[in-house]
Design a protein around this motif. Structure first.
Motif: not given
Ligand code: NAD
Ligand code: KPL
Length: 305
Positions: A102, A126, A128, A145-146, A171
């Motif tokens: 991530l 991401t 987010e 959104q990822t 996602c």
């Protein structure tokens, strides 16, 4: 399906809380002192969702040193901790274990990936936003959104991806994850360091548009030299739009600085500069920006890398 999440920080707690609420088997991996504090807090995360509802979520937690094999690992630490964190859990990863990275910026994903030739490594980017209000109180502060993808272009989407949508985790599979990472890198190069240098929220950067324009022109040339033509398209226009849509935000780099934490500079301007030198792309503006940022960090007694 079972998930391990390494790093009980903002994003790690966000993923652990949401997966747990969706009925998944989740284990949060923490260092021993943090695990002791978590157990003292009854092994529960407080989770405030986007609708500002707060719930207490019980989550299993452990240290990296357990021997139990891992099927699927979300690596949720900062870019500069990634290689060391993976080394500490390497003994639990099997051939075929999925490792989802991530980290922001570029560089750590390749470093980690090289150490895991037998694992299925996925990278995520991401939009987010999450932060920790308290030690184990995670606030989901920004909808986004990822995007998931693989550094190896031939990989196909994992079967769990569509299920994340059922768990209300937005996602998408992104066949060109390199392009997404480069576009975000360039955006972060243009916004994050300047918010530290001028000590301002994203929206206040409209005062420095001539500098941003010059930097964007240079970064566009770097993206072109790196073969990232789509990511280079109207970079300045894109960054102007991000500045407007995130005007009230304190950038992640400025948040790190305000909390006296190490920044991810090496994986943002540091990586871009390294690539510009290797590809012989113009980098006068970028070098000046990187050095000015380093001087700021040194003045604030923070690491310059
Ligand atoms: P964070 O600092 O809040 O959390 C990282 C956690 O990992 C910390 O608790 C740290 O102690 C832990 N950690 C590091 N090494 C460890 C190890 N070996 N064993 C156990 N724990 C370990 O960081 P974050 O905000 O969650 O960000 C994680 C990554 O996601 C960063 O690269 C960041 O740029 C990116 N990101 C964050 C957000 C966000 O909203 N927070 C948004 C987009 C991208
Ligand atoms: O990604 C960001 C960050 O702060 O790291 C931006 C897009 C600049 C939003 O704040």
């Amino acid at each position: 399906m079972s998930w391990h999440v390494l790093g009980a920080g903002s994003l790690g707690c966000l993923w652990a809380a949401r997966l747990q609420q969706a009925g998944q088997t989740v284990s949060l991996i923490m260092r021993p002192p943090r695990l002791a504090r978590f157990q003292a807090a009854d092994g529960r995360l407080l989770f405030t969702n986007l609708q500002e509802h707060t719930r207490s979520v019980p989550v299993h937690a452990e240290t990296a040193s357990s021997q139990q094999p891992i099927q699927r690992l979300i690596l949720a630490c900062k870019a500069y901790s990634a290689t060391e964190a993976i080394a500490g859990i390497r003994h639990r990863l099997l051939p075929g274990t999925e490792v989802i990275l991530l980290q922001n910026g570029i560089g750590s994903q390749q470093q980690v990936s090289r150490t895991l030739p037998d694992c299925r490594v996925l990278v995520a980017s991401t939009t987010e936003g999450a932060w920790l209000k308290d030690d184990f109180h995670c606030v989901h502060a920004g909808a986004g959104q990822t995007q998931f993808g693989s550094l190896n272009h031939k990989a196909s989407p994992p079967d769990w991806l569509h299920r994340l949508k059922d768990y209300a985790i937005p996602c998408q599979w992104q066949p060109d994850i390199h392009g997404v990472l480069w576009r975000k890198l360039a955006t972060n190069c243009l916004i994050n360091p300047l918010t530290v240098i001028y000590n301002c929220r994203n929206g206040a950067l409209v005062q420095y548009l001539p500098r941003i324009r010059q930097l964007a022109d240079e970064l566009e040339q770097l993206l072109q030299a790196a073969g990232q033509h789509k990511a280079a398209e109207d970079l300045y226009g894109h960054v102007r739009q991000v500045i407007d849509s995130t005007a009230a935000n304190t950038s992640s780099m400025l948040q790190d600085v305000q909390q006296q934490r190490r920044t991810e500079i090496s994986y943002i301007t540091g990586f871009a500069l390294h690539q510009a030198r290797a590809l012989e792309a113009p980098h006068q503006q970028l070098l000046a920006l990187h050095q000015e940022l380093q001087q700021c960090l040194v003045r604030l007694h923070l690491p310059a890398d």
